[in-house]
Design a protein around this motif. Structure first.
Motif, PDB file in Angstrom:
ATOM      1  N   LEU A 100       0.878  -1.248  -0.147  1.00 17.59           N
ATOM      2  CA  LEU A 100      -0.074   0.081  -0.057  1.00 17.59           C
ATOM      3  C   LEU A 100       1.006   1.319   0.018  1.00 17.59           C
ATOM      4  CD1 LEU A 100      -3.192   0.656   2.128  1.00 17.59           C
ATOM      5  CD2 LEU A 100      -1.363   2.221   2.386  1.00 17.59           C
ATOM      6  N   GLU A 101       2.111   1.154   0.788  1.00 17.82           N
ATOM      7  CA  GLU A 101       2.878   2.169   0.876  1.00 17.82           C
ATOM      8  C   GLU A 101       3.352   2.902  -0.508  1.00 17.82           C
ATOM      9  OE1 GLU A 101       6.053   3.742   4.143  1.00 17.82           O
ATOM     10  OE2 GLU A 101       5.875   1.572   3.415  1.00 17.82           O
ATOM     11  N   GLU A 102       3.770   1.769  -1.067  1.00 15.15           N
ATOM     12  CA  GLU A 102       4.469   1.787  -2.531  1.00 15.15           C
ATOM     13  C   GLU A 102       3.354   2.285  -3.482  1.00 15.15           C
ATOM     14  OE1 GLU A 102       6.976   2.690  -5.316  1.00 15.15           O
ATOM     15  OE2 GLU A 102       7.699   2.097  -3.161  1.00 15.15           O
ATOM     16  N   LYS A 103       2.147   1.824  -3.707  1.00 16.15           N
ATOM     17  CA  LYS A 103       1.114   1.925  -4.602  1.00 16.15           C
ATOM     18  C   LYS A 103       0.552   3.362  -4.414  1.00 16.15           C
ATOM     19  CE  LYS A 103      -2.971   0.278  -6.468  1.00 16.15           C
ATOM     20  NZ  LYS A 103      -4.007  -0.663  -6.149  1.00 16.15           N
ATOM     21  N   HIS A 104       0.426   4.092  -3.071  1.00 15.63           N
ATOM     22  CA  HIS A 104      -0.175   5.364  -3.036  1.00 15.63           C
ATOM     23  C   HIS A 104       0.842   6.246  -2.463  1.00 15.63           C
ATOM     24  CE1 HIS A 104      -4.426   3.530  -3.605  1.00 15.63           C
ATOM     25  NE2 HIS A 104      -3.581   2.578  -3.013  1.00 15.63           N
ATOM     26  N   ARG A 105       2.114   6.117  -2.849  1.00 20.59           N
ATOM     27  CA  ARG A 105       3.139   7.055  -2.296  1.00 20.59           C
ATOM     28  C   ARG A 105       2.900   8.535  -2.507  1.00 20.59           C
ATOM     29  NH1 ARG A 105       7.829   5.916  -0.096  1.00 20.59           N
ATOM     30  NH2 ARG A 105       7.532   3.532  -0.640  1.00 20.59           N
ATOM     31  N   ASP A 106       2.103   8.906  -3.552  1.00 18.75           N
ATOM     32  CA  ASP A 106       1.822  10.338  -3.844  1.00 18.75           C
ATOM     33  C   ASP A 106       0.842  10.767  -3.032  1.00 18.75           C
ATOM     34  OD1 ASP A 106       0.153   8.835  -5.141  1.00 18.75           O
ATOM     35  OD2 ASP A 106       0.191  10.489  -6.898  1.00 18.75           O
ATOM     36  N   THR A 107       0.024  10.110  -2.476  1.00 16.29           N
ATOM     37  CA  THR A 107      -1.099  10.544  -1.653  1.00 16.29           C
ATOM     38  C   THR A 107      -1.269  10.033  -0.170  1.00 16.29           C
ATOM     39  OG1 THR A 107      -2.548   8.785  -2.062  1.00 16.29           O
ATOM     40  CG2 THR A 107      -2.530  10.502  -3.841  1.00 16.29           C
ATOM     41  N   VAL A 108      -0.624   9.119   0.111  1.00 14.90           N
ATOM     42  CA  VAL A 108      -0.380   8.433   1.466  1.00 14.90           C
ATOM     43  C   VAL A 108       0.902   8.669   2.092  1.00 14.90           C
ATOM     44  CG1 VAL A 108      -0.668   6.442   2.907  1.00 14.90           C
ATOM     45  CG2 VAL A 108      -2.291   6.875   0.941  1.00 14.90           C
ATOM     46  N   VAL A 109       0.813   8.962   3.622  1.00 15.77           N
ATOM     47  CA  VAL A 109       2.186   9.105   4.453  1.00 15.77           C
ATOM     48  C   VAL A 109       1.729   8.323   5.568  1.00 15.77           C
ATOM     49  CG1 VAL A 109       3.587  10.521   5.737  1.00 15.77           C
ATOM     50  CG2 VAL A 109       2.599  11.444   3.735  1.00 15.77           C
ATOM     51  N   ILE A 110       2.592   7.175   5.621  1.00 12.86           N
ATOM     52  CA  ILE A 110       2.403   6.377   6.784  1.00 12.86           C
ATOM     53  C   ILE A 110       3.628   6.828   7.828  1.00 12.86           C
ATOM     54  CG2 ILE A 110       2.867   4.194   7.672  1.00 12.86           C
ATOM     55  CD1 ILE A 110       2.293   2.934   4.929  1.00 12.86           C
ATOM     56  N   VAL A 111       2.984   7.122   8.927  1.00 15.65           N
ATOM     57  CA  VAL A 111       3.870   7.712  10.092  1.00 15.65           C
ATOM     58  C   VAL A 111       3.854   6.337  11.091  1.00 15.65           C
ATOM     59  CG1 VAL A 111       4.237   9.137  11.978  1.00 15.65           C
ATOM     60  CG2 VAL A 111       3.080   9.998   9.641  1.00 15.65           C
ATOM     61  N   GLY A 112       5.159   5.810  11.500  1.00 17.63           N
ATOM     62  CA  GLY A 112       5.010   4.770  12.576  1.00 17.63           C
ATOM     63  C   GLY A 112       5.271   5.701  13.938  1.00 17.63           C
ATOM     64  N   VAL A 113       4.491   5.495  14.970  1.00 23.76           N
ATOM     65  CA  VAL A 113       4.455   6.004  15.977  1.00 23.76           C
ATOM     66  C   VAL A 113       4.816   4.952  17.157  1.00 23.76           C
ATOM     67  CG1 VAL A 113       3.221   7.216  18.145  1.00 23.76           C
ATOM     68  CG2 VAL A 113       2.575   7.445  15.724  1.00 23.76           C
ATOM     69  N   HIS A 114       6.181   4.905  17.512  1.00 22.65           N
ATOM     70  CA  HIS A 114       6.943   4.138  18.431  1.00 22.65           C
ATOM     71  C   HIS A 114       6.389   3.928  19.701  1.00 22.65           C
ATOM     72  CE1 HIS A 114       9.658   1.535  20.372  1.00 22.65           C
ATOM     73  NE2 HIS A 114       9.627   0.668  19.364  1.00 22.65           N
ATOM     74  N   SER A 115       5.893   3.168  20.281  1.00 23.12           N
ATOM     75  CA  SER A 115       5.116   3.320  21.674  1.00 23.12           C
ATOM     76  C   SER A 115       5.745   1.789  22.601  1.00 23.12           C
ATOM     77  CB  SER A 115       3.611   3.207  21.523  1.00 23.12           C
ATOM     78  OG  SER A 115       3.281   4.103  20.366  1.00 23.12           O
ATOM     79  N   PRO A 116       6.546   2.284  23.446  1.00 19.77           N
ATOM     80  CA  PRO A 116       7.391   1.287  23.871  1.00 19.77           C
ATOM     81  C   PRO A 116       6.651   0.261  24.971  1.00 19.77           C
ATOM     82  CG  PRO A 116       8.372   3.178  24.801  1.00 19.77           C
ATOM     83  CD  PRO A 116       7.280   3.465  23.671  1.00 19.77           C
ATOM     84  N   LYS A 117       6.812  -0.909  25.027  1.00 20.41           N
ATOM     85  CA  LYS A 117       6.282  -1.681  25.854  1.00 20.41           C
ATOM     86  C   LYS A 117       7.530  -2.035  27.195  1.00 20.41           C
ATOM     87  CE  LYS A 117       5.079  -6.595  27.606  1.00 20.41           C
ATOM     88  NZ  LYS A 117       4.840  -7.861  26.941  1.00 20.41           N
ATOM     89  N   PHE A 118       8.439  -2.493  26.621  1.00 23.04           N
ATOM     90  CA  PHE A 118       9.701  -2.764  27.399  1.00 23.04           C
ATOM     91  C   PHE A 118      10.480  -1.296  27.852  1.00 23.04           C
ATOM     92  CE2 PHE A 118       8.603  -7.019  25.738  1.00 23.04           C
ATOM     93  CZ  PHE A 118       8.949  -7.705  26.959  1.00 23.04           C
ATOM     94  N   VAL A 119      11.162  -1.481  28.858  1.00 24.90           N
ATOM     95  CA  VAL A 119      12.250  -0.298  29.139  1.00 24.90           C
ATOM     96  C   VAL A 119      13.150  -0.023  28.013  1.00 24.90           C
ATOM     97  CG1 VAL A 119      13.966   0.664  30.732  1.00 24.90           C
ATOM     98  CG2 VAL A 119      11.693  -0.320  31.479  1.00 24.90           C
ATOM     99  N   HIS A 120      13.747  -1.172  27.735  1.00 21.93           N
ATOM    100  CA  HIS A 120      14.826  -1.050  26.555  1.00 21.93           C
ATOM    101  C   HIS A 120      14.218  -0.233  25.294  1.00 21.93           C
ATOM    102  CE1 HIS A 120      17.807  -1.886  23.655  1.00 21.93           C
ATOM    103  NE2 HIS A 120      17.122  -2.772  22.965  1.00 21.93           N
ATOM    104  N   GLU A 121      13.022  -0.548  24.989  1.00 22.79           N
ATOM    105  CA  GLU A 121      12.413   0.052  23.638  1.00 22.79           C
ATOM    106  C   GLU A 121      12.287   1.316  23.902  1.00 22.79           C
ATOM    107  OE1 GLU A 121       9.377  -3.499  22.047  1.00 22.79           O
ATOM    108  OE2 GLU A 121       9.062  -2.749  23.899  1.00 22.79           O
ATOM    109  N   ALA A 122      12.450   1.903  25.132  1.00 28.00           N
ATOM    110  CA  ALA A 122      12.201   3.585  25.348  1.00 28.00           C
ATOM    111  C   ALA A 122      13.480   4.359  25.010  1.00 28.00           C
ATOM    112  CB  ALA A 122      11.569   4.031  26.669  1.00 28.00           C
ATOM    113  N   ASP A 123      14.498   3.497  24.766  1.00 21.22           N
ATOM    114  CA  ASP A 123      15.859   4.013  24.617  1.00 21.22           C
ATOM    115  C   ASP A 123      16.014   4.329  22.933  1.00 21.22           C
ATOM    116  OD1 ASP A 123      18.942   4.201  25.087  1.00 21.22           O
ATOM    117  OD2 ASP A 123      18.763   3.069  23.560  1.00 21.22           O
ATOM    118  N   HIS A 124      16.276   5.586  22.803  1.00 16.07           N
ATOM    119  CA  HIS A 124      16.320   6.333  21.514  1.00 16.07           C
ATOM    120  C   HIS A 124      17.147   5.356  20.470  1.00 16.07           C
ATOM    121  CE1 HIS A 124      15.375   8.980  18.275  1.00 16.07           C
ATOM    122  NE2 HIS A 124      16.761   9.347  18.122  1.00 16.07           N
ATOM    123  N   GLN A 125      18.509   5.099  20.939  1.00 15.12           N
ATOM    124  CA  GLN A 125      19.476   4.403  19.949  1.00 15.12           C
ATOM    125  C   GLN A 125      18.658   3.168  19.449  1.00 15.12           C
ATOM    126  OE1 GLN A 125      21.957   5.408  18.367  1.00 15.12           O
ATOM    127  NE2 GLN A 125      21.612   3.521  17.198  1.00 15.12           N
TER     128      GLN A 125
END
Length: 622
Positions: free
Chosen positions: A58-83
């Motif tokens: 979907l991202e490739e087919k509609h690249r000129d009209t659609v923007v996918i934005v990942g919102v990274h929302s951590p479960k584990f403490v390690h996943e809150a580390d930016h790196q």
């Protein structure tokens, strides 16, 4: 165009900032005129990884009209580390902007309750749909086409390139390697997951001898094979007379592959390349049965056992009979011991067999647990770990010890087990005789597996893109104990009667498929079990009245929902059908005056008033 409920989209806020934007901070105003799809994900979650793959077309087919934005929302403490988020975006080839939201601010603003959740925002900045779980790509694609037509006619659609700016790739022989095995000649065979290939390294663990796979993602057998994020590897025992020497868990291809080391020839042993869904066959000829994200493999009790991370089960492949089927687990996500047919797992990701062949050790990642299967009794046991929401780094007596999302297990010469404690960046040890957990090494970076070499252990440091050789210490490392619980705020509910409503609206042009019986399924349980006085179990209705105990202060409601919809056009002889499914683990706190209704959106939206109330409630909670 039919009217649809719309709720003004809250702003996108995340303390970690933006990735894949060339250093630019974005806001909702930057997406005005585009159809925006928010993907609330966290990189530990196998379902989130499935959705990343679902969205690629979907991202490739509609690249000129659609923007996918990942919102990274951590479960584990390690996943809150930016790196760690930076590494995950590179590891999983995320080709759209990502907002790093370590404190779950945007998660709360959008009243999200589950990983993954997709939210569709129209070009004027209004939320028009929400989908939890997997299997929604076709519905979103149809909605996107409707929104394109609607806003093209209104003059509110803006075509053109989106804000995605790819990061600079890092060169190296390995890229996010998964697991490794030691070959008879002392070389290492490594699953080079980020390069979609296998790499043979010399005895030094560094010098590349050869590559199997050309580095491009694909599903191709033969002398010029292709893989897709391979992970687990298992050497074939001598004497089986098979035409391959290594079994590979080809994770994103949902397949097992066989590799002949003499010439690098690859064949498909099990799987169709399609992902398994509820209702698919659970046993049969191996090449005809769908699998779901196999993460590791090990020869146990005469078969190749598979850590089937995608469905929270263990499966087994019989290489002689050429069959595959479920060996343990129910597909329910959680930590429940007992007979293999009744046990619950949560994204099992690492396997190892005891020296006597009597135990299959399992790294059960989402419960941060070390578990084992008894060959003699056919039962599942837990050595370390308590459930989905408790994790940390604590040594000592196994009943109170804590791990954090382990991905690998390795049996040591004395019968103890080394655990690749991935999100603690550590190598841990469980001693079955003493019932004690200790720490062997720290300062590793996302270790995902390990191999014994004489008196040393070679650790796959996945996020350092290398193998690291360590001397097994005579004494454990001393580590300050830490314990954590998932950050998600508990939902306050009243004891007594609670109405559970799973909201599902069939995609435009489709209807619930009732031709072969009920098209929906709802399974409810709780931790602790005493939380639910009544209402547990499976049924076909997506709404149910629960009764919560007045004697339990807090707990988790586990809700699993599935719905099947098909094309609603009598002229179509063979209508296309789709399965939508999601598992929720909803932390609840029982308080007088708490909510008496719990709505969970599988697909669609509640009416605009309800949606606005939910959004306002989330803001107030901030």
């Amino acid at each position: 165009m039919a009217s649809r409920a719309r709720v003004r989209a809250p702003e996108l806020v995340g303390e970690g900032g933006w990735l894949n934007t060339g250093g630019k901070d974005l806001s909702l105003a930057d997406f005005r005129g585009k159809i925006t799809i928010l993907d609330f994900w966290t990189f530990c979650c196998i379902n989130c990884l499935h959705v990343l793959d679902e969205l690629r077309e979907l991202e490739e087919k509609h690249r000129d009209t659609v923007v996918i934005v990942g919102v990274h929302s951590p479960k584990f403490v390690h996943e809150a580390d930016h790196q760690a988020v930076v590494d995950a975006v590179a590891r999983y080839e995320v080709h759209h902007p990502v907002l790093d939201d370590p404190k779950l601010v945007t998660w709360k603003q959008y009243a999200v309750r589950a990983w993954p959740t997709l939210v569709v925002i129209d070009p004027e900045g209004y939320v028009v749909a929400q989908h939890a779980g997997e299997g929604h790509a076709h519905a979103i694609a149809r909605l996107v086409e409707e929104l394109e037509a609607e806003h093209e006619a209104k003059g509110t659609l803006r075509r053109g390139d989106g804000p995605y700016v790819p990061a600079e790739p890092e060169a190296g022989d390995l890229r996010f390697p998964g697991k490794a095995v030691r070959l008879a000649d002392g070389h290492f065979l490594v699953a080079d997951s980020g390069h979609h290939a296998l790499v043979e390294l010399a005895e030094d663990g560094e010098t590349v001898v050869r590559r199997i796979g050309d580095g491009e993602r694909g599903f191709v057998d033969g002398a010029a094979p292709r893989f897709s994020e391979p992970q687990g590897l298992a050497l074939v025992p001598e004497g089986l007379g098979l035409d391959y020497d290594v079994v590979v868990a080809d994770t994103v291809n949902h397949a097992l592959r066989g590799v002949r080391l003499a010439d690098g020839h690859v064949s498909t042993l099990a799987g169709t390349g399609r992902q398994w869904w509820q209702g698919s066959p659970t046993e049969g000829p191996a090449r005809e049965v769908d699998l779901s994200s196999p993460w590791d493999v090990a020869f146990f009790d005469g078969r190749v056992w598979i850590a089937m991370a995608g469905v929270h089960q263990l499966w087994a492949f019989d290489p002689v009979a050429g069959t595959v089927g479920v060996a343990a687990g129910t597909t329910n996500e959680g930590l429940v011991d007992g007979p293999v047919a009744e046990a619950w797992f949560a994204q099992p990701s690492g396997l190892a067999v005891s020296a006597d062949g009597e135990r299959l050790w399992v790294a059960d990642s989402e419960t941060s647990a070390l578990r084992w299967v008894s060959r003699e009794t056919g039962t599942v046991h837990t050595a370390v770990g308590t459930g989905l929401f408790d994790f940390g780094h604590r040594d000592g007596e196994a009943g109170q010890a804590l791990l954090q999302h382990p991905l690998g297990v390795t049996v040591l010469p004395d019968g103890s087990v080394a655990v690749s404690d991935t999100y603690n960046h550590a190598l841990r040890r469980f001693d079955p005789a003493a019932g004690e957990v200790s720490t062997l090494a720290t300062d590793l970076r996302e270790p995902s597996g390990a191999v014994l070499v004489d008196g040393d252990i070679v650790v796959v440091e996945s996020a350092r893109h290398r193998l690291t050789r360590l001397r097994l210490p005579e004494e454990a490392v001393r580590v300050d104990a830490v314990a954590h619980r998932t950050q998600r705020a508990a939902t306050e509910v009243a004891p007594g009667r609670l109405r559970l409503d799973v909201v599902f609206q069939a995609p435009s042009g489709q209807k619930l498929d009732e031709r072969y019986g009920p098209s929906t399924r709802l399974l409810v349980s709780s931790t602790p079990a005493e939380l639910l006085v009544s209402g547990a179990g499976a049924d076909t209705a997506l709404s149910r009245e629960l009764v919560l105990s007045e004697e339990v202060a807090e707990g988790v409601l586990h809700v699993s929902a599935m719905a099947a919809s098909c094309d609603d056009d009598p002229e179509i002889e063979f209508p296309a059908c789709h399965v939508h499914q999601q598992d929720w683990g909803v932390p609840v706190r029982l308080t007088a005056g708490g909510a008496t209704r719990l709505p969970l959106v599988l697909a669609g939206m509640e009416d605009a008033a309800d949606g606005a109330e939910a959004a306002d409630g989330a803001k107030a909670a901030e």
